[in-house]
Design a protein around this motif. Structure first.
Motif, short mmCIF file in Angstrom:
data_model
loop_
_atom_site.label_atom_id
_atom_site.label_comp_id
_atom_site.label_asym_id
_atom_site.label_seq_id
_atom_site.Cartn_x
_atom_site.Cartn_y
_atom_site.Cartn_z
N PRO A 166 35.99 76.90 77.64
CA PRO A 166 35.82 75.96 76.51
C PRO A 166 35.09 74.70 76.96
O PRO A 166 35.21 74.26 78.11
CB PRO A 166 37.27 75.65 76.10
N ALA A 167 34.35 74.11 76.05
CA ALA A 167 33.60 72.89 76.37
C ALA A 167 34.53 71.70 76.53
O ALA A 167 34.26 70.80 77.32
CB ALA A 167 32.56 72.62 75.29
N GLU A 168 35.67 71.65 75.80
CA GLU A 168 36.57 70.53 75.85
C GLU A 168 37.51 70.67 77.05
O GLU A 168 37.94 71.77 77.41
CB GLU A 168 37.41 70.42 74.58
N ALA A 169 37.84 69.52 77.66
CA ALA A 169 38.74 69.52 78.82
C ALA A 169 40.12 70.04 78.44
O ALA A 169 40.74 70.80 79.19
CB ALA A 169 38.84 68.12 79.42
N LEU A 170 40.62 69.66 77.26
CA LEU A 170 41.92 70.15 76.82
C LEU A 170 41.89 71.66 76.58
O LEU A 170 42.87 72.36 76.85
CB LEU A 170 42.36 69.42 75.54
N GLY A 171 40.77 72.16 76.06
CA GLY A 171 40.65 73.61 75.86
C GLY A 171 40.69 74.36 77.18
O GLY A 171 41.32 75.42 77.29
N ARG A 172 40.02 73.81 78.20
CA ARG A 172 40.05 74.46 79.52
C ARG A 172 41.46 74.43 80.10
O ARG A 172 41.90 75.38 80.76
CB ARG A 172 39.06 73.78 80.46
N LEU A 173 42.18 73.32 79.86
CA LEU A 173 43.55 73.23 80.35
C LEU A 173 44.45 74.20 79.60
O LEU A 173 45.31 74.85 80.21
CB LEU A 173 44.05 71.79 80.18
N ALA A 174 44.26 74.32 78.30
CA ALA A 174 45.08 75.24 77.51
C ALA A 174 44.78 76.69 77.87
O ALA A 174 45.68 77.54 77.82
CB ALA A 174 44.83 75.00 76.02
N ARG A 175 43.55 77.00 78.24
CA ARG A 175 43.16 78.39 78.55
C ARG A 175 43.96 78.97 79.71
O ARG A 175 44.10 80.19 79.83
CB ARG A 175 41.66 78.44 78.86
N ARG A 176 44.53 78.10 80.55
CA ARG A 176 45.36 78.60 81.66
C ARG A 176 46.60 79.32 81.15
O ARG A 176 47.24 80.06 81.90
CB ARG A 176 45.76 77.43 82.57
N HIS A 177 46.96 79.08 79.88
CA HIS A 177 48.14 79.73 79.32
C HIS A 177 47.81 81.07 78.67
O HIS A 177 48.72 81.72 78.14
CB HIS A 177 48.80 78.80 78.29
N CYS A 178 46.53 81.47 78.70
CA CYS A 178 46.19 82.80 78.19
C CYS A 178 46.88 83.86 79.05
O CYS A 178 46.85 83.79 80.29
CB CYS A 178 44.68 83.02 78.23
N PRO A 179 47.51 84.86 78.44
CA PRO A 179 48.16 85.90 79.25
C PRO A 179 47.16 86.70 80.08
O PRO A 179 47.52 87.28 81.09
CB PRO A 179 48.87 86.77 78.20
N ARG A 180 45.88 86.72 79.66
CA ARG A 180 44.84 87.43 80.39
C ARG A 180 43.49 86.94 79.89
O ARG A 180 43.36 86.52 78.74
CB ARG A 180 44.95 88.95 80.21
N THR A 181 42.53 86.99 80.76
CA THR A 181 41.16 86.59 80.42
C THR A 181 40.20 87.56 81.07
O THR A 181 40.51 88.15 82.11
CB THR A 181 40.84 85.16 80.89
N PRO A 182 39.01 87.76 80.50
CA PRO A 182 38.04 88.67 81.12
C PRO A 182 37.42 88.05 82.36
O PRO A 182 37.53 86.84 82.60
CB PRO A 182 37.00 88.88 80.01
N ALA A 183 36.78 88.89 83.15
CA ALA A 183 36.09 88.41 84.34
C ALA A 183 34.96 87.48 83.92
O ALA A 183 34.34 87.67 82.87
CB ALA A 183 35.55 89.58 85.15
N PRO A 184 34.69 86.44 84.73
CA PRO A 184 33.61 85.51 84.35
C PRO A 184 32.25 86.20 84.38
O PRO A 184 32.07 87.25 84.99
CB PRO A 184 33.70 84.41 85.41
#
Length: 234
Positions: free
Chosen positions: A181-199
Motif C-alpha cells: 500500500p502507498a500509505e504508511a498505515l496501510g503497510r503497517l496494517a498489511r502485516r495482519h494479513c493471514p497470507r500475502t502473495p510473493a512480491p
C-alpha cells in the motif's frame, strides 16, 4: 609408607579445592519504575501552561480481516488510544484543562478519553487482486496522536508529558495484491494479513528480435567496389 601417603594426599586436596564451584553472582536488581511527582496543594493549570513543540503521529487502533464475504469477519487488533499524563501525578481535573490548552497551542481540537473504534467507516477500495487464492481484505482504523511536554507555572513548577489524539481515520488493504500500500498505515496494517502473495520479481527477458539488425545511421555507407584491369603482358 606413611610419608608417601601424606605426599599423595596433598595434591588431591589441592585438586579438590580447585574443583570447588565458584559462588554464583548476585541476581540483577529488578528494574525500578519512576514514581510520578506529586502535585502541591493549590497548584492548578490556570496558573499558566508552557508547552514544548509537540510531536504528532498515527497509531492503528483496530484491524478487521474479511475473507471476501462482508458478513464473515475477524478482529485481529483492537487497541484504542487513550489520553495519558505521565511523569506527574496530576488529578483528573487536569486532563480537560491540558487538552483545551494544547488545542489552542496547535490549532486543532485535542480529544480526551479513548479513541473509540467503529466511529470511522472505512471505504472498500478495489485494489488489484493478483492472487485469486487470497481473497482476504483488511479494514483498519487509526488515531492521529499528539504528544507534548508541559510545565505548569505554580510556585513550584510542575512538568509532565501529555498524550492524546485529535481524529480517527481508516482505510482498506487487499491481501491478495503483490503491491505494498502507498500509505504508511496501510503497510503497517498489511502485516495482519493471514497470507500475502510473493512480491513482484524483475521483468522477464523477452525473446531476441527476428530479422536483420537495424541499421546504424552513423555508420559509413560502403561505395561500389572497383576492379582494376589485369596488366598487359609484354
Amino acid at each position: 609408607m606413611i610419608m608417601r601417603a601424606a605426599a599423595l594426599a596433598l595434591p588431591v586436596a589441592i585438586l579438590a579445592a580447585c574443583a570447588t564451584p565458584a559462588a554464583a553472582p548476585p541476581p540483577n536488581p529488578a528494574p525500578t519504575t519512576a514514581t510520578p511527582a506529586p502535585v502541591a496543594s493549590g497548584c492548578d493549570p490556570t496558573a499558566g501552561i508552557h508547552w514544548s513543540p509537540p510531536s504528532t503521529g498515527a497509531e492503528l487502533i483496530k484491524v478487521t480481516v474479511l475473507d471476501g464475504r462482508i458478513a464473515d469477519s475477524t478482529v485481529v487488533l483492537d487497541e484504542p488510544v487513550t489520553t495519558a499524563i505521565t511523569q506527574v501525578a496530576a488529578p483528573e481535573t487536569w486532563t480537560p484543562a491540558l487538552a483545551a490548552s494544547l488545542s489552542t497551542e496547535i490549532g486543532r481540537t485535542v480529544r480526551t478519553g479513548p479513541a473509540a473504534t467503529g466511529a470511522t467507516r472505512a471505504i472498500l477500495l478495489a485494489e488489484v487482486q493478483d492472487d485469486p487464492a487470497i481473497p482476504e481484505l483488511l479494514l483498519y482504523e487509526a488515531a492521529e496522536t499528539v504528544t507534548a511536554a508541559f510545565t505548569v507555572a505554580c510556585t513550584t513548577p510542575v512538568t509532565g508529558t501529555f498524550t492524546s489524539w485529535t481524529a480517527t481515520t481508516g482505510g482498506s488493504v487487499t491481501c491478495g495484491s503483490r503491491r505494498e500500500p502507498a500509505e504508511a498505515l496501510g503497510r503497517l496494517a498489511r502485516r495482519h494479513c493471514p497470507r500475502t502473495p510473493a512480491p513482484l520479481g524483475p521483468a522477464p527477458l523477452g525473446p531476441a528480435p527476428l530479422g536483420p539488425a537495424p541499421l546504424d545511421p552513423s555508420a559509413p555507407v560502403p561505395g561500389p567496389s572497383l576492379r582494376l584491369p589485369d596488366p598487359i603482358p609484354s
